[in-house]
Enzyme design. Structure first.
Site, PDB file in Angstrom:
ATOM      1  N   ASP A 187      -0.650  -7.805  -6.442  1.00 30.78           N
ATOM      2  CA  ASP A 187      -1.521  -7.739  -5.507  1.00 30.78           C
ATOM      3  C   ASP A 187      -1.516  -8.485  -3.812  1.00 30.78           C
ATOM      4  OD1 ASP A 187      -4.216  -8.369  -4.281  1.00 30.78           O
ATOM      5  OD2 ASP A 187      -5.015  -7.109  -6.197  1.00 30.78           O
ATOM      6  N   TYR A 198     -15.794  -3.060   7.850  1.00 32.52           N
ATOM      7  CA  TYR A 198     -13.848  -2.774   8.277  1.00 32.52           C
ATOM      8  C   TYR A 198     -13.216  -2.839   9.621  1.00 32.52           C
ATOM      9  CZ  TYR A 198     -10.266   0.811   7.764  1.00 32.52           C
ATOM     10  OH  TYR A 198      -9.066   2.041   8.218  1.00 32.52           O
ATOM     11  N   GLY A 257       0.912  -1.023  -0.113  1.00 34.22           N
ATOM     12  CA  GLY A 257      -0.097   0.115  -0.005  1.00 34.22           C
ATOM     13  C   GLY A 257       1.059   1.419   0.167  1.00 34.22           C
ATOM     14  N   GLY A 278      -0.582   4.363  -0.869  1.00 27.64           N
ATOM     15  CA  GLY A 278      -1.781   5.281  -0.219  1.00 27.64           C
ATOM     16  C   GLY A 278      -0.984   6.578   0.848  1.00 27.64           C
ATOM     17  N   LYS A 328     -10.865  -5.229  10.889  1.00 26.68           N
ATOM     18  CA  LYS A 328      -9.852  -4.566  11.810  1.00 26.68           C
ATOM     19  C   LYS A 328      -9.437  -5.465  13.159  1.00 26.68           C
ATOM     20  CE  LYS A 328      -7.520  -1.709   9.236  1.00 26.68           C
ATOM     21  NZ  LYS A 328      -6.454  -2.071   8.734  1.00 26.68           N
TER      22      LYS A 328
HETATM   23  N1  SER Z   1      -9.880   7.142   8.175  1.00 26.17           N
HETATM   24  C1  SER Z   1     -10.311   5.627   8.079  1.00 26.17           C
HETATM   25  C2  SER Z   1     -10.809   5.353   7.913  1.00 26.17           C
HETATM   26  O1  SER Z   1     -12.071   6.765   7.835  1.00 26.17           O
HETATM   27  C3  SER Z   1     -10.185   5.737  10.070  1.00 26.17           C
HETATM   28  O2  SER Z   1      -9.248   4.205   9.836  1.00 26.17           O
HETATM   29  O3  SER Z   1     -12.079   4.925   6.897  1.00 26.17           O
END
Ligand code: SER
Length: 314
Positions: free
Chosen positions: A50, A139, A8, A11, A143
């Site tokens: 990837d 997400y 990444g 990013g 995590k």
């Molecule tokens: N910046 C991230 C988000 O808003 C938070 O981990 O998805």
């Protein structure tokens, strides 16, 4: 000798971590891995591919004799809601590949968790290190799974993997990504281009935030700390400042007089409401000396100036 792979790499975090690591270790000691987005002005070792491709990762580690990975590749909160299956695949299966390779080839690993690991049952203020983790976004689910995987690989096989629960990170080098906290970067592009911005969160949506320079320094310091100082092997609470869109808009208006902010909250408001407002990061401060430098005002000033310079030179 340290040889580092950053996934990444272009990013939000990677685009500032890679130059910081190159400065510390030398350009030849840092390999940047990107899937698609690449900075055309990048100078250094670049590989494309990837992170879900186990064989590719394995061959890169061997080719460059990598002994440390900063595994940053992943989907963010809003992106994860658009494609939950891919979010699981990249965020969890990608991490698992990295951890398996770390176990097999004796690598150290950094992996970012997030405030998204928290959910509606987490206290809203001063979230303690050990607390309820019941996120409602995919997400966040990835995590929590990732944090537990990290701890498992450490306890079961001694893999030296370290992690931080990043708050909303605000930097200027990369374009903002598909996250909920990213309004706090988009706002500067709006201010500089149009002296106006329409925010996708409500004015009072307070969230934990950090200037990216602080986060990069904290990440490097965490990785440099003696292993016996690291008491948390899931992920450390990691905080700097908390503010709402209207508080940030007031700072932006000082830098760009006449700045107009409108509010059109969308699905990201719900994500924001599931996250806490403030974080207690005293464990990180005690264990390895974490301390932040930038407050809201200094962060806003730097972002405004740097993004203005960047846009002027394009
Ligand atoms: N910046 C991230 C988000 O808003 C938070 O981990 O998805």
């Amino acid at each position: 000798m340290k040889k580092v792979l950053v996934t990444g790499a272009f990013g939000l975090v990677g685009s500032e971590l890679v130059p910081a690591l190159q400065k510390e270790l030398g350009t030849d000691s840092v390999v940047a891995l990107a899937r698609q987005t690449v900075d055309p002005n990048f100078e250094g070792i670049l590989e494309k591919g990837d992170v879900t491709d186990f064989n590719l990762l394995s061959s890169l580690i061997d080719k460059y004799q990598i002994n440390e990975i900063y595994h940053l590749a992943g989907l963010l909160s809003a992106g994860g809601e658009k494609d939950p299956q891919r979010a699981w695949d990249v965020n969890v299966n990608g991490l698992r590949s990295v951890l398996d390779l770390a176990k097999e080839k004796n690598l150290r690993v950094f992996w970012p968790s997030s405030i998204a690991a928290f959910g509606p049952s987490t206290p809203k203020e001063n979230v303690p290190q050990h607390t309820s983790l019941e996120p409602t976004s995919m997400y966040g689910v990835t995590k929590v799974a990732g944090e537990l995987l990290c701890q498992y690989y450490f306890k079961r096989w001694g893999v030296d993997v370290r992690s931080l629960r990043y708050p909303g990170l605000n930097g200027w080098r990369a374009s903002p990504g598909d996250g909920t906290t990213e309004y706090a970067i988009h706002i500067f592009y709006g201010a500089i281009k149009d002296n106006a911005y329409t925010c996708f969160l409500k004015p009072d949506a307070v969230l934990p935030m950090m200037y990216l320079d602080d986060a990069i320094r904290g990440t490097i310091e965490l990785m440099a700390a003696d292993a016996d100082k690291i008491s948390v092997r899931t992920s450390y609470n990691f905080a700097a400042v908390s503010f709402s869109p209207e508080q940030l808009a007031a700072e932006v208006a000082k830098l760009s007089p006449g700045f107009q902010m409108k509010y059109e909250p969308d699905f990201r408001q719900q994500i924001a409401e599931s996250w806490p407002k403030t974080i207690d990061d005293s464990q990180a401060r005690e264990d390895w000396g974490w301390t932040h430098v930038y407050g809201l005002e200094e962060m806003a000033q730097e972002l405004y100036e740097k993004i203005k310079q960047k846009l002027a030179s394009q």
